[in-house]
Write a protein that holds these residues in place. Structure first.
Motif, PDB file in Angstrom:
ATOM      1  N   ALA A 179     -35.108  55.195  17.706  1.00  0.00           N
ATOM      2  CA  ALA A 179     -34.297  56.186  18.416  1.00  0.00           C
ATOM      3  C   ALA A 179     -33.116  55.520  19.122  1.00  0.00           C
ATOM      4  CB  ALA A 179     -35.165  56.951  19.418  1.00  0.00           C
ATOM      5  N   ILE A 180     -33.343  54.381  19.731  1.00  0.00           N
ATOM      6  CA  ILE A 180     -32.267  53.644  20.406  1.00  0.00           C
ATOM      7  C   ILE A 180     -31.234  53.161  19.385  1.00  0.00           C
ATOM      8  CG2 ILE A 180     -31.738  51.519  21.676  1.00  0.00           C
ATOM      9  CD1 ILE A 180     -34.501  51.988  23.110  1.00  0.00           C
ATOM     10  N   ILE A 181     -31.710  52.656  18.264  1.00  0.00           N
ATOM     11  CA  ILE A 181     -30.794  52.218  17.198  1.00  0.00           C
ATOM     12  C   ILE A 181     -29.945  53.390  16.730  1.00  0.00           C
ATOM     13  CG2 ILE A 181     -30.693  51.436  14.786  1.00  0.00           C
ATOM     14  CD1 ILE A 181     -33.142  49.639  15.476  1.00  0.00           C
ATOM     15  N   THR A 182     -30.569  54.554  16.554  1.00  0.00           N
ATOM     16  CA  THR A 182     -29.834  55.745  16.119  1.00  0.00           C
ATOM     17  C   THR A 182     -28.717  56.065  17.112  1.00  0.00           C
ATOM     18  OG1 THR A 182     -31.822  56.616  15.068  1.00  0.00           O
ATOM     19  CG2 THR A 182     -30.036  58.186  15.477  1.00  0.00           C
ATOM     20  N   GLY A 183     -29.031  56.030  18.391  1.00  0.00           N
ATOM     21  CA  GLY A 183     -28.013  56.293  19.409  1.00  0.00           C
ATOM     22  C   GLY A 183     -26.890  55.274  19.388  1.00  0.00           C
ATOM     23  N   GLN A 184     -27.245  54.018  19.181  1.00  0.00           N
ATOM     24  CA  GLN A 184     -26.225  52.963  19.129  1.00  0.00           C
ATOM     25  C   GLN A 184     -25.319  53.129  17.903  1.00  0.00           C
ATOM     26  OE1 GLN A 184     -25.582  50.677  21.605  1.00  0.00           O
ATOM     27  NE2 GLN A 184     -27.011  52.051  22.637  1.00  0.00           N
TER      28      GLN A 184
END
Length: 151
Positions: free
Chosen positions: A30-35
Motif C-alpha cells: 500500500a505504501i509503495i502504491t502511494g509512492q
C-alpha cells in the motif's frame, strides 16, 4: 507478552507470526502504491490531484495499476489464508507440519508480490501463486474432513 494459554498453542503462535508478516507486507505494498502515485502524478481522487498539481493528474497510470493489482491479489489470497489458518490451528495439527504450511504460503506470497512489482519473467509469479495455494487447499481439506461428521 502472550498469555500462558496462548503460549501453549505452538501452532497458533506460528500462525500469528506468519500472518503478521503477511499483513505487514500488505501495508508495504500500500505504501509503495502511494509512492508510485506521487512519483507518477496519477491520483484516483480530484482533491488529491488538485493538491499535487491539478485535475489533469486525476488519471490512471499503468505502474500504479500494477501496484493496485498486486494489493488486490493479496487481499483475495491472504484474507482466506487468515481464516483457514486460524481454524486449522484449532484442529491440533503437528506443529512442524503447520509451520511448513504457514511458511510455504508466506514465502509464496512474498515471491508473488516481488514478481508482480518488479515484472519478473513468467512463470515466476504464477508459480509463486500456485505454490502458496497448496497449503491453503491442504488446510481447507483438513478442516472439511474434521467438520464433516458434524453436518
Amino acid at each position: 507478552t502472550c498469555s500462558p494459554k496462548m503460549m501453549e498453542n505452538e501452532v497458533f503462535l506460528s500462525f500469528t507470526f506468519y500472518s503478521t508478516i503477511l499483513i505487514l507486507k500488505m501495508y508495504v505494498v500500500a505504501i509503495i502504491t502511494g509512492q508510485v502515485r506521487l512519483r507518477k502524478k496519477a491520483f484516483a481522487n480530484p482533491e488529491d490531484a488538485l493538491r499535487n498539481g491539478g485535475l489533469q493528474f486525476c488519471r490512471e497510470d499503468p505502474d500504479v495499476e500494477r501496484c493496485r493489482r498486486a494489493h488486490r491479489n493479496d487481499m483475495e489470497n491472504i484474507f482466506p489464508f487468515l481464516f483457514l489458518g486460524a481454524i486449522y490451528s484449532l484442529l491440533d495439527p503437528s506443529p512442524t507440519v503447520a509451520r511448513i504450511h504457514f511458511l510455504i504460503f508466506c514465502v509464496g506470497r512474498i515471491v508473488h508480490t516481488i514478481a508482480y512489482l518488479l515484472q519478473l519473467r513468467a512463470p515466476t509469479r504464477s508459480l509463486a501463486y500456485s505454490l502458496a495455494q497448496l497449503p491453503c487447499f491442504s488446510m481447507a481439506l483438513q478442516i472439511l474432513l474434521a467438520t464433516t461428521p458434524y453436518w
